[in-house]
Design a protein around this motif. Structure first.
Motif, PDB file in Angstrom:
ATOM      1  N   SER A 247       0.837  -1.211   0.000  1.00 51.42           N
ATOM      2  CA  SER A 247       0.000   0.000   0.000  1.00 51.42           C
ATOM      3  C   SER A 247       0.868   1.255   0.000  1.00 51.42           C
TER       4      SER A 247
ATOM      5  N   HIS B 192      -0.819   4.754  -1.504  1.00 54.12           N
ATOM      6  CA  HIS B 192      -2.202   4.790  -1.024  1.00 54.12           C
ATOM      7  C   HIS B 192      -2.154   4.978   0.492  1.00 54.12           C
TER       8      HIS B 192
ATOM      9  N   ALA C  75      -5.075   3.214   2.727  1.00 53.70           N
ATOM     10  CA  ALA C  75      -4.883   1.780   2.923  1.00 53.70           C
ATOM     11  C   ALA C  75      -3.684   1.514   3.819  1.00 53.70           C
TER      12      ALA C  75
ATOM     13  N   TYR D 201      -4.734   1.896   7.338  1.00 56.15           N
ATOM     14  CA  TYR D 201      -5.611   0.798   7.769  1.00 56.15           C
ATOM     15  C   TYR D 201      -4.802  -0.430   8.157  1.00 56.15           C
ATOM     16  N   TRP D 202      -3.857  -0.833   7.301  1.00 55.68           N
ATOM     17  CA  TRP D 202      -3.078  -2.043   7.602  1.00 55.68           C
ATOM     18  C   TRP D 202      -2.166  -1.830   8.796  1.00 55.68           C
TER      19      TRP D 202
END
Length: 603
Positions: A445, A450, A453, A456-457
């Motif tokens: 990501s 990005h 993303a 999020y990870w």
């Protein structure tokens, strides 16, 4: 089954007619002997010996063979009377196969008859069963009806359930098995094999609570009803390799004498090491056992390659919200709990319920919350429902005893469910496959710039309990590998983030990691250095013959002898020149290679 069944003599004595037969023919003779009740085929030469009373137990008054031992010997008793002689006292025998007691060469015929063999064919025909599920001690598969949706369970009974709700409501048929339609849905290959009882060796791989053990339980229930196979369950967390060998011995005897296959279910099979897993190889290969293993770890790393080649790997996915909703509604129906605002499916339920028992309702929003928060884990969802209902019923009972009044309806709301579940169950294993899946997703990501993303990870890993220093080390690597010279300040940023995480730790360092992740995601990317160094490694590994020597003018010459040998001779010291110096720095055979543009050839 009994444990000592490997050594058989050439002749085996029939426990009914006391005649000796070869081991290859005893099975067929026994069926005829029992069906004829010791008749002409079984007692042409002599009558069966009279049944001796068991010295260690009282006779069973319900058994006609015990009350009237002379009936079968004098008049040729009916099959039911003969078979009742072999009924097992289940309170004294646990986890053993009655069939194997008969064939054991270490026991006399009279003792085998006293112990008994459950082969009442008339009763089995009425029940539609011809075989029993046999399980060793310390391991069993639940069987029989586990829920009664028509009557329900009293809410007060929830407080005294002797097992978790997820275990109590485990399905017995594939029609009640939700969420894995890709694997066992209608018209799938595995579904047709299960329906025909042609079960191959399987490795069930999936996250916790997705239905691996339940699928094995359904196979066991079907095998028991149809009598096609014997089912044995072991857990790799508690079973020893000696127990596995014992089960394999029993399977060999069962196949040789009774022509019945054995299905061996190993839960958490990845807990067995590679040498222990080798025990299964020859027996799965020759068909002595059908192996079904369940694991939450990637079988590519945790299961022997040789064993994998003999089994089919089934990937069970995490349960969807829709599947969890179906499972929860099935649980409500079995427990007699109604969804608030929905009509009861059984109009007579009110009349059948106890007037002194409070009625339990649950909001649809509360069910939706469980379905979302359990993260596809049916076990966590059902046990969370049980915990919420138990707490509300207990509170209602205490208030009822204090007020000494009539029972009031109980309502389970969303906040009660959230209090029981606390937070979402995040699937993350710091030492397993999910660990590498998440860090790979974070890396890719950021490489794709990005930032959403990437955040999020990062959160998925940190909230799952990942070590923040591990993430920081990976960011340092990313700053050099993927950002490189496109933004030289990225590496100092990553190193500073690592040091800050080391200083203050979690949870304060999470925002530091988030800042670094966003910076690296937004930074320009360049992999020139990474690829150039990879080309250098390929050049060194693919080089044929001895490596080229270092040119003499580049060598150091700290001694007089080395200077006499030509070391450092002709070297041009760059700071001594005002203009660029023309000088070779690579060995002669590599002077035409540019590692930034060179493509290595295959060795």
């Amino acid at each position: 089954m009994a444990s000592d069944t490997t050594a058989f003599s050439d002749l085996v004595q029939c426990p009914v007619c006391s005649k000796d037969f070869k081991s290859s023919t005893i099975n067929g003779h026994l069926d005829r002997c029992l069906l004829d009740g010791g008749g002409p085929q079984a007692a042409t030469d002599s009558e069966p010996p009279p049944k001796k009373p068991r010295p260690s137990a009282e006779p069973d008054p319900s058994s006609p063979a015990v009350n009237k031992p002379s009936a079968s010997s004098s008049t040729g008793a009916s099959p039911s009377a003969v078979f009742s002689m072999f009924h097992t006292n289940r309170s004294n025998v646990s986890g053993k196969s009655e069939r194997n007691v008969m064939f054991s060469n270490k026991r006399s015929p009279g003792h085998a008859m006293n112990k008994g063999i459950k082969r009442n064919l008339q009763r089995e025909a009425e029940l539609g069963m011809t075989a029993e599920t046999v399980t060793p001690v310390q391991a069993s598969v639940p069987s029989g009806p586990l829920i009664k949706p028509e009557n329900g369970v009293s809410p007060r009974t929830l407080l005294t359930i002797d097992k978790p709700l997820a275990e109590k409501l485990r399905p017995n048929t594939l029609e009640e098995y939700f969420g894995q339609n890709k694997v066992v849905g209608e018209h799938t290959l595995l579904r047709s094999l299960l329906d025909s009882q042609e079960i191959p060796s399987l490795i069930l791989w999936g996250p916790p609570g997705c239905g691996k053990t339940t699928l094995a339980h359904i196979i066991a229930s079907t095998s028991k009803k149809k009598g096609t196979a014997r089912f044995v369950t072991l857990s790799a967390t508690s079973a020893s390799i000696n127990e596995v060998r014992e089960v394999i011995k029993q399977a060999q005897n069962e196949l040789r004498l009774c022509k019945r296959r054995t299905i061996l279910f190993i839960d958490e099979i990845h807990r067995f090491n590679k040498s222990q897993q080798d025990t299964f190889l020859p027996h799965v290969e020759c068909g002595t056992i059908t192996l079904i293993g369940a694991t939450t770890e990637n079988p590519s790393f945790q299961v022997n390659a040789a064993l994998l080649s003999r089994c089919r790997v089934l990937v069970l996915e995490k349960l969807s919200v829709e599947a969890m909703s179906l499972i929860l509604h099935r649980a409500l129906a079995s427990l007699g709990i109604k969804v608030l605002g929905q009509d009861s499916t059984n109009p007579k339920e009110q009349d059948q319920s106890d007037e002194h028992e409070p009625k339990v309702y649950i909001e649809q929003k509360a069910l939706d919350t469980i379905a979302h928060l359990c993260d596809g884990d049916a076990r966590a969802g059902l046990n969370g429902l049980q915990l919420a209902v138990q707490a509300r019923v207990g509170l209602a009972q205490s208030s009822l005893s204090a007020q000494d009044g009539s029972p009031q309806d109980i309502l389970v709301q969303e906040e009660h469910v959230k209090e029981g579940l606390q937070r979402s169950y995040i699937l993350y294993d710091k030492a397993g496959e999910e660990h590498y899946n998440c860090i790979s997703a974070l890396h890719k990501s950021m490489r794709g710039s990005h930032e959403n993303a990437s955040l999020y990870w990062l959160g998925r890993m940190l909230e799952g309990g990942e070590d923040p220093l591990y993430v920081a080390r990976r960011l340092v690597r990313f700053a050099s590998e993927d950002v490189g010279l496109a933004d030289p300040s990225a590496l100092p940023q990553a190193v500073s983030a690592f040091q800050a995480c080391h200083f203050i730790g979690m949870p304060e360092c999470e925002v530091i990691l988030a800042q670094c992740v966003v910076y690296l995601a937004r930074a320009p990317k360049s992999v020139d250095v990474y690829q150039a160094y990879a080309n250098v490694k390929a050049c060194l590994r693919n080089h044929k013959g001895p490596l080229p020597p270092v040119p003499l003018h580049l060598r150091n010459a700290p001694t007089k002898l080395m200077k006499q040998l030509g070391y450092a001779k002709g070297y041009k010291y760059n700071p001594a020149f005002s203009s660029p110096v023309e000088q070779e720095y690579l060995p002669e055979e590599l002077r035409e290679i540019d590692f930034f543009t060179w493509t290595p050839s295959d060795p």
